[in-house]
Design a protein around this motif. Structure first.
Motif, short mmCIF file in Angstrom:
data_model
loop_
_atom_site.label_atom_id
_atom_site.label_comp_id
_atom_site.label_asym_id
_atom_site.label_seq_id
_atom_site.Cartn_x
_atom_site.Cartn_y
_atom_site.Cartn_z
N VAL A 125 75.39 21.04 46.01
CA VAL A 125 75.09 20.45 46.77
C VAL A 125 73.57 21.34 47.24
O VAL A 125 72.71 20.72 47.63
CB VAL A 125 75.90 20.35 48.12
N ILE A 126 73.80 22.65 47.51
CA ILE A 126 72.46 23.29 47.82
C ILE A 126 71.49 23.21 46.63
O ILE A 126 70.19 23.28 47.23
CB ILE A 126 72.93 24.71 48.09
N ARG A 127 71.80 23.16 45.39
CA ARG A 127 70.72 22.88 44.70
C ARG A 127 70.18 21.40 44.68
O ARG A 127 68.88 21.58 44.60
CB ARG A 127 71.30 22.98 43.17
N GLU A 159 56.18 16.15 55.07
CA GLU A 159 57.39 15.85 54.53
C GLU A 159 58.58 16.86 55.05
O GLU A 159 59.46 16.32 55.45
CB GLU A 159 57.23 15.86 53.06
N VAL A 160 58.08 18.09 55.03
CA VAL A 160 59.07 19.27 55.43
C VAL A 160 59.53 19.06 56.77
O VAL A 160 60.73 19.16 57.02
CB VAL A 160 58.37 20.70 54.93
N VAL A 161 58.44 18.95 57.81
CA VAL A 161 59.06 18.81 59.01
C VAL A 161 59.77 17.65 59.44
O VAL A 161 60.50 17.50 60.35
CB VAL A 161 57.66 18.92 59.93
N GLY A 162 59.27 16.46 58.57
CA GLY A 162 59.96 15.13 58.85
C GLY A 162 61.38 15.49 58.50
O GLY A 162 62.53 14.77 59.14
N GLU A 163 61.97 16.26 57.47
CA GLU A 163 63.18 16.35 56.98
C GLU A 163 63.82 17.51 57.91
O GLU A 163 65.12 17.48 58.21
CB GLU A 163 63.25 16.76 55.49
N PHE A 164 63.01 18.46 58.23
CA PHE A 164 63.86 19.70 58.94
C PHE A 164 62.62 19.94 60.12
O PHE A 164 61.91 20.78 60.30
CB PHE A 164 63.57 21.07 58.26
N ILE A 167 64.36 27.20 53.30
CA ILE A 167 65.57 27.41 52.60
C ILE A 167 66.65 27.67 53.67
O ILE A 167 67.76 27.05 53.31
CB ILE A 167 65.35 28.77 51.85
N ARG A 168 66.33 28.54 54.61
CA ARG A 168 67.34 28.61 55.83
C ARG A 168 67.99 27.46 56.21
O ARG A 168 69.09 27.15 56.48
CB ARG A 168 67.02 29.79 56.73
N ALA A 169 66.97 26.63 56.87
CA ALA A 169 67.13 25.38 57.40
C ALA A 169 67.88 24.51 56.56
O ALA A 169 68.84 23.86 56.90
CB ALA A 169 65.88 24.85 58.03
N THR A 170 67.65 24.44 55.35
CA THR A 170 68.42 23.50 54.35
C THR A 170 69.76 23.99 54.22
O THR A 170 70.58 23.14 54.17
CB THR A 170 67.71 23.60 52.98
N ILE A 171 70.15 25.33 53.87
CA ILE A 171 71.32 25.81 53.56
C ILE A 171 72.19 25.65 54.88
O ILE A 171 73.38 25.23 54.83
CB ILE A 171 71.18 27.21 53.08
N ARG A 172 71.58 25.94 56.04
CA ARG A 172 72.11 25.92 57.19
C ARG A 172 72.72 24.50 57.61
O ARG A 172 73.90 24.15 58.11
CB ARG A 172 71.27 26.52 58.29
N ALA A 173 71.61 23.82 57.38
CA ALA A 173 72.09 22.25 58.13
C ALA A 173 73.12 21.45 57.10
O ALA A 173 73.86 20.79 57.89
CB ALA A 173 70.63 21.51 58.30
N ASN A 174 72.74 21.63 55.83
CA ASN A 174 73.67 20.90 54.85
C ASN A 174 74.89 21.34 54.72
O ASN A 174 76.03 20.73 54.31
CB ASN A 174 72.79 20.74 53.69
N GLN A 175 75.12 22.63 54.54
CA GLN A 175 76.47 23.23 54.18
C GLN A 175 76.75 24.39 55.08
O GLN A 175 77.91 25.15 54.73
CB GLN A 175 76.12 24.19 52.72
N LYS A 176 76.25 24.36 56.27
CA LYS A 176 76.81 25.54 57.24
C LYS A 176 76.92 26.95 56.57
O LYS A 176 78.12 27.43 56.75
CB LYS A 176 78.08 24.78 57.82
N CYS A 177 76.04 27.41 55.78
CA CYS A 177 76.17 28.75 55.37
C CYS A 177 74.87 29.67 55.69
O CYS A 177 74.05 29.18 56.20
CB CYS A 177 76.04 28.64 53.80
N PHE A 178 75.54 31.00 55.51
CA PHE A 178 74.54 32.11 55.95
C PHE A 178 73.82 32.35 54.89
O PHE A 178 74.20 32.13 53.62
CB PHE A 178 75.22 33.38 56.35
N VAL A 179 72.32 32.79 55.08
CA VAL A 179 71.45 33.10 54.04
C VAL A 179 71.43 34.86 53.94
O VAL A 179 71.64 35.40 54.94
CB VAL A 179 70.11 32.52 54.03
N LEU A 180 71.02 35.11 52.86
CA LEU A 180 70.83 36.67 52.61
C LEU A 180 69.54 37.03 52.61
O LEU A 180 68.68 36.71 51.85
CB LEU A 180 71.73 37.33 51.57
#
Length: 756
Positions: free
Chosen positions: A326-328, A408-413, A279-292
């Motif tokens: 986008v995050i969804r 699949e996950v590591v292929g994407e991230f 989740i963190r890698a997805t949000i960070r890589a695509n939208q440059k956002c912090f997670v909580l």
């Protein structure tokens, strides 16, 4: 004293280039000022997405005057020599030169030149355009009407204006006039792209910062970072959550905004089934956002913090909604990948998954990933007893550790490789040691990263790194200068840290030869026509003697893998080229060890002195010996013995070169005439076996204490005995006694390599 303010305003500078650009601007300008005699009190660079700026404080109003004396030809010299002197000195006639006399050279001309310093603005007007034109951007572009011309200015993005002012605090600063590619310098800038309009006239640094902040631009990068971090933490706290801090992401976001505004968004809680790191890698890589994080559960919350570059009229609702869409979508992809991997791992056996790596090339000269995985597994099994691991578990962990690379996950991230291996291992019900090794075998990945301590993880991590190093050394793909595309320095430093921090005794030389044997065979090189390793005829005879017709050993694959590998480990002298590569790699480990110890405060020359001894391939023992040697040399006995030993070595070096021989031990006691030389010979004879026994027991402190016993007889020998005696037999015997001193100290370290 006057100050300089320089601002280069342009289109958006990529975030990754900003910090380096600010430092380059500061260094290039200030170095050029100092070279021209303009010493300053302080300088600070600033950078935002749209501007690169520099403030230099305390500059003089002009360069200092210079006085120079230039010596010319003698009086009465030929006219061409005099003309050349006048031209070089800038004199109109020889009458402007003085005449001086020298008792040896007679009378000659001297030009005394006085040069007035230029005004500082004139110097700045010369420096800044040159810096702009030669600025070291990693990537740059040409634009405008003359963009195809090689003389057109190159800049990271189109340069739009240049602000350059100079003057004291008490007066109105002046514009430093110059032009770069049609852009004339001035005293105006612009504020935020969307929140400010028109140009802003500024005077000096404080005025520039205040007016830009009023125009919605925070020019100080560190202050922007502080604002982002503080606002993000406040938003999280208001919801009872914790910010998951990310220094790299904070740096990047600070380079994307001039007026940071933190906003909070959310996503469907159903996505929390996906591992937190994904989740963190997805949000960070695509939208440059912090997670909580939810402090009650320790897991991520379905919230995120985004940083906008403006204050929106709707309070940021539209911006938040756009990021949520986008995050969804991205989290939906991640959830699909995660669920697909779980199904695959549940239905496809590990052995079958491993076979897929046979089609994945690790390196064109080193074969496939499958071959490499099998080598690592075999080596991990062999290293397991050394590190206290179960051999079967270590081998199984090594076979499993890289299986997540085809998921699949590591292929994407790719950044979650290893970590996902741990999750998948747990889902498959594998032992926790295997799950941990899947994540930790990549560790440490940097000087601040943690070192694995679980025995199975240690075995796999060492095997992985050692195989990488030996493989690239075997194909001569070593690091050169600052280039290290395969991160081999990091791998070697990782081996050093794993060995030292786990207190492991590992003899690297045979391990490296073992890996060489496997790699040479697996890259499909025939041992009879090996291009990488020239095999002498006696090796062929030795292999033929091992061959047993009709046995399991006679199968080609088994024979190559076992007989050849055994031979290369047990008889390295048959393979001088392999030994040379191994020794070069051991030297590389020594260099990494020196870096590691130097950062810990140790002396690099002591590492050199210990590594100069033959057979020093046990990193832990090297460090113990270095530490003991350092403590010994900090004592008076140690310092004095070092001086005496160096004196003996210098005398030997000179006399051996002169005589064309190398003096070794074997002193004739009958020729020991002086009491001091007899006492020294007796001390060496008495202490030598005891030092050897202490070293054999790895008691380096005891060995150093015994070595200290040589200090007094060595001092007395040099004080009372003449080495180069007139009697040739006495001279040779005393040189042999010096060789005994050298040999006694070299049992601990090569004292010649120790500084001081």
């Amino acid at each position: 004293m006057p100050d300089l303010l320089l601002e280069l305003f342009c289109e958006e500078i990529p975030a990754r280039m900003q910090a380096g650009a600010a430092e380059s601007l500061r260094k290039l300008v200030t170095d050029a000022l100092v070279e021209r005699g303009l010493v300053y009190e302080g300088a600070k660079a600033f950078v935002t997405p749209r501007r690169l700026a520099l403030a230099v404080h305390g500059l003089p109003a002009q360069q200092p005057d210079t006085h120079e004396e230039r010596k010319g030809p003698r009086v009465g010299a030929p006219q061409p020599a005099i003309d050349g002197f006048l031209k070089a000195a800038g004199l109109a006639s020889i009458d402007q030169a003085s005449i001086e006399s020298d008792p040896k050279k007679g009378e000659f001309y001297v030009a005394r030149l006085h040069k007035h310093g230029r005004a500082t603005p004139d110097v700045i007007a010369e420096i800044v355009p040159a810096v702009i034109r030669a600025f070291p951007w990693p990537k740059s572009m040409r634009w405008g009407k003359g963009s195809s011309s090689p003389t057109t200015l190159r800049w990271v993005r189109p340069l739009q204006s240049i602000l350059c002012t100079f003057g004291p605090e008490t007066e109105e600063p002046e514009v430093v006039p110059f032009e770069v590619d049609g852009l004339r310098s001035g005293d105006t800038t612009r504020g935020h792209r969307f929140l400010s309009e028109g140009t802003i006239r500024v005077r000096r640094l404080e005025d520039w910062m205040a007016k830009l902040e009023a125009a919605f631009v925070v020019v100080d990068r560190e202050r922007r970072k502080d604002i982002i971090l503080a606002d993000a933490k406040d938003l999280a706290l208001a919801q009872g959550l914790e910010l998951v801090e990310d220094a790299g992401l904070l740096e990047e976001i600070a380079g994307l905004v001039e007026w940071p505004v933190a906003l909070m968004g959310s996503f469907d809680p159903a996505f929390l089934d996906v591992p937190d790191e994904v989740i963190r890698a997805t949000i960070r890589a695509n939208q440059k956002c912090f997670v909580l994080r939810n402090p009650a559960t320790g897991r991520l919350a379905n919230r995120f913090i985004l940083v906008s570059n403006l204050v929106a009229s709707d309070g940021g609702a539209a911006i938040i909604a756009g990021n949520e869409r986008v995050i969804r979508a991205r989290l939906s992809d991640a959830k699909f990948f995660w669920e697909t991997d779980q199904k695959t791992n549940a239905t496809v056996p590990l052995a079958e998954r491993l076979e897929r790596f046979g089609n994945v090339t690790f390196h064109e000269k080193l074969g496939s990933q499958l071959e490499r995985i099998r080598r690592i597994a075999a080596l991990a099994r062999e290293l397991a007893p050394v590190v206290g691991a179960d051999p079967d578990l270590a081998e199984q962990a090594a076979l499993y550790a890289k299986s997540d690379l085809r998921t699949e996950v590591v292929g994407e991230f790719p950044e979650v490789q290893g970590l996902m291996g741990k999750y998948y291992a747990r889902l498959e019900g594998l032992p926790e040691e295997i799950a941990a090794a899947a994540e930790e075998h990549y560790k440490p990945q940097g000087p601040t990263d943690f070192v694995p301590t679980a025995p199975v993880s240690v075995a796999v991590a060492l095997a992985d790194k050692l195989d990488t190093l030996v493989g690239f050394w075997a194909i001569d793909e070593k690091p050169t200068g600052s280039k290290d595309p395969y991160a081999l320095r990091r791998a070697a430093l990782g081996v050093v840290r794993i060995v030292l921090e786990n207190g492991l005794t590992v003899k690297l030389a045979p391990v490296l030869l073992n890996i060489f044997g496997r790699i040479i065979l697996e890259i499909r090189e025939s041992i009879y026509s090996d291009r990488a390793v020239k095999v002498p005829p006696q090796v062929v005879s030795e292999l033929e003697a091992i061959w047993i017709d009709g046995s399991e050993l006679s199968r080609k694959e088994t024979f190559f893998f076992e007989a050849f590998r055994r031979l290369i480990v047990e008889n390295p002298a048959f393979f001088p080229s392999v030994v040379a590569i191994r020794d070069d790699l051991l030297s590389f480990f020594a260099d990494r060890l020196k870096v590691h110890l130097r950062e810990a405060g140790a002396r690099h020359d002591l590492v050199d002195a210990v590594f100069a001894l033959p057979g020093q391939d046990d990193l832990l023992l090297v460090v113990k010996r270095v530490e003991a040697l350092g403590r010994f040399l900090s004592t008076e006995d140690g310092r004095n013995l070092l001086a005496g030993t160096k004196r003996a070595a210098n005398i030997l070096r000179i006399e051996e070169k002169k005589d064309g021989v190398t003096y070794e031990g074997g002193v004739d006691v009958v020729l020991l005439h002086e009491p001091e030389e007899r006492a020294l010979a007796e001390a060496i004879a008495a202490l030598g076996p005891r030092i050897e026994a202490a070293l054999g027991a790895e008691d380096f402190e005891a060995a150093m204490a015994l070595l200290a016993g040589l200090r007094a007889p060595v001092d007395a020998f040099f004080e009372k005995v003449t080495v180069n005696a007139e009697d040739a037999r006495l001279r040779e015997n005393r040189l042999r006694l010096l060789a005994d001193i050298r040999a006694a100290t070299r049992s601990i370290a090569d004292f010649d390599r120790i500084e001081g």
